[in-house]
Write an enzyme that holds these catalytic residues in place. Structure first.
Site, PDB file in Angstrom:
ATOM      1  N   HIS A   1      45.247  25.963  36.343  1.00  0.00           N
ATOM      2  CA  HIS A   1      43.991  25.694  35.647  1.00  0.00           C
ATOM      3  C   HIS A   1      44.166  24.528  34.686  1.00  0.00           C
ATOM      4  CE1 HIS A   1      40.409  26.282  33.280  1.00  0.00           C
ATOM      5  NE2 HIS A   1      40.006  27.236  34.086  1.00  0.00           N
TER       6      HIS A   1
ATOM      7  N   SER B   1      38.188  28.297  28.565  1.00  0.00           N
ATOM      8  CA  SER B   1      37.318  28.356  29.735  1.00  0.00           C
ATOM      9  C   SER B   1      36.885  26.977  30.223  1.00  0.00           C
ATOM     10  CB  SER B   1      36.070  29.169  29.426  1.00  0.00           C
ATOM     11  OG  SER B   1      35.124  28.966  30.434  1.00  0.00           O
TER      12      SER B   1
ATOM     13  N   HIS C   1      47.162  30.108  36.822  1.00  0.00           N
ATOM     14  CA  HIS C   1      45.990  30.870  36.425  1.00  0.00           C
ATOM     15  C   HIS C   1      45.555  31.922  37.436  1.00  0.00           C
ATOM     16  CE1 HIS C   1      42.154  31.744  34.695  1.00  0.00           C
ATOM     17  NE2 HIS C   1      41.502  31.252  35.707  1.00  0.00           N
TER      18      HIS C   1
ATOM     19  N   LEU D   1      35.172  36.645  39.719  1.00  0.00           N
ATOM     20  CA  LEU D   1      34.445  37.829  39.270  1.00  0.00           C
ATOM     21  C   LEU D   1      33.457  38.239  40.350  1.00  0.00           C
ATOM     22  CD1 LEU D   1      33.806  36.824  35.538  1.00  0.00           C
ATOM     23  CD2 LEU D   1      35.719  38.087  36.519  1.00  0.00           C
TER      24      LEU D   1
ATOM     25  N   ARG E   1      39.163  22.400  39.815  1.00  0.00           N
ATOM     26  CA  ARG E   1      40.346  22.604  38.978  1.00  0.00           C
ATOM     27  C   ARG E   1      41.582  21.867  39.472  1.00  0.00           C
ATOM     28  NH1 ARG E   1      39.291  29.004  37.892  1.00  0.00           N
ATOM     29  NH2 ARG E   1      37.596  28.585  36.449  1.00  0.00           N
TER      30      ARG E   1
ATOM     31  N   GLY F   1      40.660  47.001  37.492  1.00  0.00           N
ATOM     32  CA  GLY F   1      39.981  45.780  37.056  1.00  0.00           C
ATOM     33  C   GLY F   1      38.595  45.777  37.686  1.00  0.00           C
ATOM     34  N   LEU F   2      37.976  44.624  37.763  1.00  0.00           N
ATOM     35  CA  LEU F   2      36.622  44.588  38.323  1.00  0.00           C
ATOM     36  C   LEU F   2      36.577  45.170  39.719  1.00  0.00           C
ATOM     37  CD1 LEU F   2      35.186  41.159  37.201  1.00  0.00           C
ATOM     38  CD2 LEU F   2      34.447  43.440  36.529  1.00  0.00           C
ATOM     39  N   ALA F   3      37.521  44.773  40.572  1.00  0.00           N
ATOM     40  CA  ALA F   3      37.476  45.228  41.958  1.00  0.00           C
ATOM     41  C   ALA F   3      37.703  46.735  42.045  1.00  0.00           C
ATOM     42  CB  ALA F   3      38.515  44.470  42.784  1.00  0.00           C
ATOM     43  N   GLY F   4      38.746  47.218  41.364  1.00  0.00           N
ATOM     44  CA  GLY F   4      39.078  48.640  41.456  1.00  0.00           C
ATOM     45  C   GLY F   4      38.041  49.528  40.790  1.00  0.00           C
TER      46      GLY F   4
HETATM   47  C1  LIG Z   1      42.076  34.071  31.189  1.00  0.00           C
HETATM   48  C2  LIG Z   1      41.333  34.204  32.457  1.00  0.00           C
HETATM   49  C3  LIG Z   1      39.993  33.827  32.540  1.00  0.00           C
HETATM   50  C4  LIG Z   1      39.286  33.954  33.718  1.00  0.00           C
HETATM   51  N1  LIG Z   1      37.976  33.578  33.750  1.00  0.00           N
HETATM   52  C5  LIG Z   1      37.268  33.746  34.890  1.00  0.00           C
HETATM   53  C6  LIG Z   1      35.884  33.422  34.938  1.00  0.00           C
HETATM   54  O1  LIG Z   1      35.298  32.977  33.951  1.00  0.00           O
HETATM   55  N2  LIG Z   1      35.211  33.615  36.086  1.00  0.00           N
HETATM   56  C7  LIG Z   1      35.816  34.123  37.200  1.00  0.00           C
HETATM   57  O2  LIG Z   1      35.141  34.310  38.195  1.00  0.00           O
HETATM   58  N3  LIG Z   1      37.124  34.457  37.168  1.00  0.00           N
HETATM   59  C8  LIG Z   1      37.863  34.272  36.056  1.00  0.00           C
HETATM   60  N4  LIG Z   1      39.195  34.607  36.041  1.00  0.00           N
HETATM   61  C9  LIG Z   1      39.804  35.249  37.218  1.00  0.00           C
HETATM   62  C10 LIG Z   1      39.412  36.715  37.264  1.00  0.00           C
HETATM   63  O3  LIG Z   1      39.364  37.245  35.969  1.00  0.00           O
HETATM   64  C11 LIG Z   1      40.389  37.565  38.059  1.00  0.00           C
HETATM   65  O4  LIG Z   1      40.689  36.949  39.257  1.00  0.00           O
HETATM   66  C12 LIG Z   1      39.765  38.899  38.379  1.00  0.00           C
HETATM   67  O5  LIG Z   1      39.266  39.493  37.223  1.00  0.00           O
HETATM   68  C13 LIG Z   1      40.746  39.822  39.053  1.00  0.00           C
HETATM   69  O6  LIG Z   1      40.180  41.087  39.158  1.00  0.00           O
HETATM   70  P1  LIG Z   1      40.887  42.232  39.965  1.00  0.00           P
HETATM   71  O7  LIG Z   1      40.021  43.429  39.842  1.00  0.00           O
HETATM   72  O8  LIG Z   1      41.188  41.760  41.332  1.00  0.00           O
HETATM   73  O9  LIG Z   1      42.295  42.465  39.264  1.00  0.00           O
HETATM   74  P2  LIG Z   1      42.695  42.747  37.734  1.00  0.00           P
HETATM   75  O10 LIG Z   1      41.560  42.638  36.822  1.00  0.00           O
HETATM   76  O11 LIG Z   1      43.912  41.954  37.491  1.00  0.00           O
HETATM   77  O12 LIG Z   1      43.079  44.279  37.727  1.00  0.00           O
HETATM   78  C14 LIG Z   1      44.267  44.758  38.244  1.00  0.00           C
HETATM   79  C15 LIG Z   1      44.308  46.235  38.032  1.00  0.00           C
HETATM   80  O13 LIG Z   1      45.364  46.764  38.796  1.00  0.00           O
HETATM   81  C16 LIG Z   1      46.203  47.542  38.003  1.00  0.00           C
HETATM   82  N5  LIG Z   1      47.552  47.405  38.540  1.00  0.00           N
HETATM   83  C17 LIG Z   1      48.228  46.252  38.787  1.00  0.00           C
HETATM   84  N6  LIG Z   1      49.422  46.532  39.326  1.00  0.00           N
HETATM   85  C18 LIG Z   1      49.500  47.865  39.421  1.00  0.00           C
HETATM   86  C19 LIG Z   1      50.506  48.750  39.879  1.00  0.00           C
HETATM   87  N7  LIG Z   1      51.655  48.321  40.379  1.00  0.00           N
HETATM   88  N8  LIG Z   1      50.258  50.081  39.788  1.00  0.00           N
HETATM   89  C20 LIG Z   1      49.080  50.547  39.288  1.00  0.00           C
HETATM   90  N9  LIG Z   1      48.110  49.735  38.849  1.00  0.00           N
HETATM   91  C21 LIG Z   1      48.314  48.424  38.913  1.00  0.00           C
HETATM   92  C22 LIG Z   1      46.041  47.021  36.606  1.00  0.00           C
HETATM   93  O14 LIG Z   1      46.375  48.036  35.694  1.00  0.00           O
HETATM   94  C23 LIG Z   1      44.567  46.663  36.595  1.00  0.00           C
HETATM   95  O15 LIG Z   1      43.797  47.797  36.306  1.00  0.00           O
HETATM   96  C24 LIG Z   1      39.921  34.467  34.862  1.00  0.00           C
HETATM   97  C25 LIG Z   1      41.254  34.843  34.793  1.00  0.00           C
HETATM   98  C26 LIG Z   1      41.972  34.690  33.618  1.00  0.00           C
HETATM   99  C27 LIG Z   1      43.412  35.013  33.599  1.00  0.00           C
END
Ligand SMILES: Cc1cc2nc3c(=O)[nH]c(=O)nc-3n(C[C@H](O)[C@H](O)[C@H](O)COP(=O)(O)OP(=O)(O)OC[C@H]3O[C@@H](n4cnc5c(N)ncnc54)[C@H](O)[C@@H]3O)c2cc1C
Ligand code: SF4
Ligand code: FES
Lengths: 637, 253
Positions: free
Chosen positions: A266, A284, A401, A441, A330, A42-45
């Protein structure tokens, strides 16, 4: 277990600089010698993988989806915050820092949050340079919108798909490193266990989701960026594959889990409409900029919205919170929606919904302007409900959420297992008891692009890492454990599907560990968990076999972990007898039904340590020290 | 709540090398507010309990944005509704008694994995060849240093909205990936930040696309009709222009 936050000394504004100056660097030629595993794209990874690759490290990146471009971050709609002050409306790094700490109801570390606010500006620069097409003003400069919990306009956005555009930016930066040979991708892989050798995280065990093969990988450090655990509630706005498995396995290998009960609900989601429902869709929060929330003033008023005249409508948020109005944070908006529905003023078929009405903004700005801003959200709403929000108000209700809780990390983003770093939603670090909109994000990208790449080098420079490979007995043990577990899941051959158990768990948590919590409800839920777990392991039905693509098996494994995890979540909610942010303990409220914190007793991070199967986990507390801001009872009046 | 019943003819295939075939299922009662994937969920729950392996299908966000879902319904990629992913297709668009033929996204460049799941990793391989702007983290100029006309940013975003689902390839009689590649090329070549690598990028992406077995564009426009994000066929015209210009005018190799 020792919780050493490793926050650098010195004034708040200089800590991050000081850290970077004092940290030991690794020379570029030596970086090539280090292997790093990143779980999650995801964004972090993805941002971490790209940046680590650019720096010269060898990176292996794992994700569940068929392509790293699809991580759950892609679904983020509204935007990303930064303290640019491009609107000249009084924003600053300090204000973003303050808003975030206050929004989190004073349950996050000052030093981490200040760093986040500082880095926020660099993130926007980086994303624009990558070609992220943020919204612009007619003069060509970047546009902003405002989000809940802030009185300035600091949110950058790309229509209603900011997460998609940011993730595609991070993904393409990572793909550039794939081409350069610095990042190797492992899509359709699920992490099943963490391998710890001599107290250090040195590898992972995965299941190849196509072939079913159990594989293991060794490295010098492991980075988890696996997202949040909101799917514990079954229905949430999270993507279907979002899970707690990766962080839960790490917990069982010694990583403390912090604040698991901090779950954000949310306020603006499309209401539940049937038992077959598989997920909830977020609308949103940015919509609250131009929409007004209301319910009929009289309980039980079932007239269609257009037939309810102005004086008979209750714009309860505007009335109760005149200075923030519809833009309260929220947790406040969610609780108030529940309160209105509990009073019988809810709308829609189920009475579990409130109106989100655009008519005033349409009259003021014109339909075209509103459609330009929210077109794709309106489109999505219409697809799901068959109704056009321009013609009649949306109906919305709160839904699970985001999870502020996560693995405990220090200032370096390292967990209690040395060499295990945790980024993004998977850690607990920056949002305290409630996250402000558009800040996840920001945090995910701050962690991945800027923080981890700086802190991981100090880990490599300071630790003695013995050469190891996957023939080490610790790998064999972890692989055998994983295989045994899968075999067990397959051999039960009972009468209920993984989803049936998941739904049952979700309902239990929603009812007793949701928007409002009390001791009796939490105790009741805690008492039910062992029975649920027992039935799961006696009566589960999984078809097919392990050596194949088997989605039922995947789901079963994740549900098993959610059931175990729920216990820690409830214990955490029970032990925190104050209300703060999203965590509303009915026993602790002000005369006006607002959350009442108890700073003398609960100004700490709760970190839970695994004590073995069937043992109650041990609670550790990291005191939160506020040197730069005055704690106040949050007020959005 | 309105309820309908459907007959489902679903492609079942246990693996890439095995022989697949259609299998017919009666849907049972379905609420019209259900999504297509929820309809498959309901069927799968029933199959699991009866001991039959459920239908494998890809999905994740269920909000029309991750690009993971997709199948061909009665000959149409992502089903009959315009600008709609399979996960956003709801049962209210079908009539009681309808028969639905449900197949995977078939194409030479997308190998079948199981049932409705195909391998679209070729898209990632194309992006790796240059579907980016080469900037390292750190050192980027201030985000407002280069103004971008609002219209240009909007146009770039129109193209950048592509979710990489592969419906365009499945819908194309030649299995061409021109819409996908055109969208990426347009997104980056419209923006000032994308200029330095503009020619190199067009050449590299097209070369990789050809090497991976995607077909040529026959200008039949099935891709545009199937695209859930409304990616316009004008992106293919822009890709052709960019490619020609690069091939004839670029001094770079
Ligand atoms: C509908 C929605 C709208 C949102 N809107 C906003 C917004 O407008 N602004 C904002 O700041 N935030 C928003 N958020 C929150 C934000 O999107 C998330 O908190 C953020 O994107 C999480 O990013 P991440 O990289 O931590 O994890 P994620 O994007 O969840 O990525 C997780 C990654 O880990 C991998 N993974 C998970 N488990 C495993 C496993 N066991 N083995 C291997 N791989 C695994 C997945 O495949 C994925 O690639 C929103 C969230 C949702 C649900
Ligand atoms: S161009 Fe459209 S159909 Fe093709 S991959 Fe992108 S979104 Fe899917
Ligand atoms: S499941 Fe994500 S687009 Fe359909």
């Amino acid at each position: 277990m020792q919780l050493d936050h490793r926050i650098p000394s010195g004034p708040l504004t200089e800590k991050w600089d000081r850290f970077r100056f004092e940290t030991k660097l690794i020379n570029p030629a030596n970086k090539r010698k280090f292997e790093i595993i990143v779980v999650g794209a995801g964004l972090a990874g993805a941002s971490a993988s790209a940046t680590l690759g650019e720096l010269g490290y060898n990176v292996k990146t794992f994700c569940i989806q068929d392509s790293p471009r699809r991580g759950h971050s892609i679904a983020a709609q509204g935007g990303i915050n930064a303290a640019k002050n491009y609107q000249n409306d009084g924003d600053s790094v300090w204000r973003l820092f303050y808003d975030t700490i206050k929004g989190g109801d004073f349950r996050a570390r000052e030093a981490n949050v200040y760093r986040l606010a500082q880095i926020s500006n660099q993130i926007i620069d980086q994303c624009v340079a990558q070609g992220v097409p943020f919204a612009r003003e007619y003069g060509g400069l970047l546009a902003n919108r405002s989000f809940g919990g802030a009185q300035v306009s600091r949110t950058f956005y790309a229509r209603g798909q900011t997460g998609q555009q940011l993730l595609l930016g991070a993904y393409s930066a990572m793909m550039r490193q794939v081409k350069a040979g610095k990042v190797t991708l492992h899509p359709r892989s699920e992490m099943m266990d963490l391998v710890v050798i001599n107290g250090q995280a040195r590898g992972i065990v995965t299941r190849n989701l196509i072939t079913g093969a159990i594989e293991s990988y060794a490295a010098d450090a492991v980075v988890l960026a696996t997202g949040g655990y909101g799917n514990a509630y079954y229905l949430s706005t999270n993507a279907m594959a979002s899970n707690v498995t990766a962080t839960w396995r790490a917990y069982k290998r010694g990583a403390a889990f912090a604040n698991p009960c901090f779950v954000q609900i949310h306020p603006t989601c499309i209401p539940v409409h049937g038992t077959y429902q598989s997920k909830l869709t977020l609308m949103s929060e940015s919509l609250r900029n131009d929409a007004r929330v209301w319910v009929p003033a009289r309980p039980g008023d079932k007239r269609p919205p257009a037939e309810i005249p102005e004086p008979e409508r209750d714009y309860y948020l505007e009335k109760k919170y005149p200075s923030f109005g519809n833009l309260v944070p929220r947790d406040v908006a969610s609780r108030n929606a529940k309160e209105q529905c509990d009073q019988g003023k809810g709308v829609g078929d189920t009475g579990l919904a409130v109106y989100l009405d655009f008519s005033e903004a349409i009259n003021r700005l014109g339909e075209a302007a509103i459609r330009r801003k929210y077109g794709n959200l309106f489109h999505m709403y219409e697809k799901i409900t068959g109704q056009d929000p321009v013609k009649e108000p949306m109906t919305i209700y709160p839904a699970v959420h985001y999870t502020m809780g996560g693995l405990w990390v220090d200032y370096h983003l390292m967990s209690t297992v040395p060499g295990l770093f945790v980024l993004g939603e998977a850690n607990f670090s920056d949002h305290g008891a409630n996250r402000l909109g558009a800040s996840a994000l920001m945090q995910g990208l701050a962690d991945g692009y800027f923080v981890l790449p700086a802190t991981i080098s100090s880990h490599f420079a300071e630790s003695a890492l013995l050469p190891i490979n996957t023939s080490h007995p610790a790998f064999t043990e972890a692989m055998d454990t994983t295989k045994g577990r899968i075999q067990r899941l397959l051999s039960i051959n009972g009468t209920r599907t993984p989803d049936e158990f998941h739904r049952e768990l979700g309902l239990l948590l929603w009812d007793h560990c949701g928007m409002a919590r009390n001791e009796a409800g939490l105790t009741l839920a805690l008492g039910r968990l062992p029975k649920l777990k027992k039935r799961f392991w006696q009566d589960l039905k999984v078809t097919g076999n392990g050596a194949d693509l088997n989605q039922t098996l995947e789901r079963a494994g994740r549900v098993a972990d959610f059931i175990e995890f729920a216990e820690v979540m409830i214990l955490d909610a029970l032990s925190r007898q104050e209300s703060c942010g999203c965590h509303f303990r009915e026993e602790s409220q002000t005369g006006e039904h607002e959350a009442k914190r108890m700073d003398d007793t609960y100004s700490h991070v709760s970190a839970w340590e695994y004590q073995g199967e069937a043992q109650t986990p041990k609670l550790h507390k990291e005191p939160l020290v506020f040197e730069n801001i005055q704690l106040s009872q949050r007020s959005y009046k | 709540m309105t309820v309908i019943h459907l007959t489902l003819k679903i492609w079942r295939q246990t693996g890439p090398e095995s022989k697949g075939s259609f299998k017919t299922y009666e849907s049972g009662p379905l609420a019209t507010a259900m999504s297509f994937l929820e309809m498959l969920d309901v069927l799968n729950e029933r199959l699991i309990l009866s001991g039959e392996e459920p239908v494998a299908f890809d999905h994740d966000c269920r909000e029309g944005i991750c690009g993971m879902c997709g199948a061909v319904i009665n000959g149409k990629a992502h089903g009959p509704e315009k600008k709609t992913t399979l996960c956003q297709l709801h049962m209210r668009h079908f009539r009681d008694g309808d028969t639905l033929v449900i197949e995977p996204f078939r194409s030479r460049a997308f190998k079948l994995v199981k049932d409705l799941i195909v391998d679209r990793s070729a898209f990632d391989a194309i992006i790796a060849e240059g579907g980016y702007i080469s900037v390292n983290t750190g050192g980027a100029p201030d985000a407002n240093a280069i103004p971008v006309p609002a219209f240009t940013a909007e146009q770039a975003l129109d193209a950048a909205e592509c979710i990489g689902c592969g419906a365009c390839v499945a819908a194309c009689p030649n299995g061409s990936a021109m819409l996908f590649v055109g969208a990426k090329i347009s997104h980056l070549s419209l923006l000032p930040q994308g200029q330095p690598e503009r020619s190199k990028r067009a050449l590299a992406l097209v070369k990789k696309m050809d090497a991976l077995g995607f077909g040529n564009c026959g200008n039949e426009q099935y891709c545009e009709k199937a695209c859930p994000k409304g990616i316009s066929i004008s992106n293919i015209a822009r890709l052709n222009r960019e490619f020609m210009k690069a091939a004839f005018c670029s001094v770079e190799e």
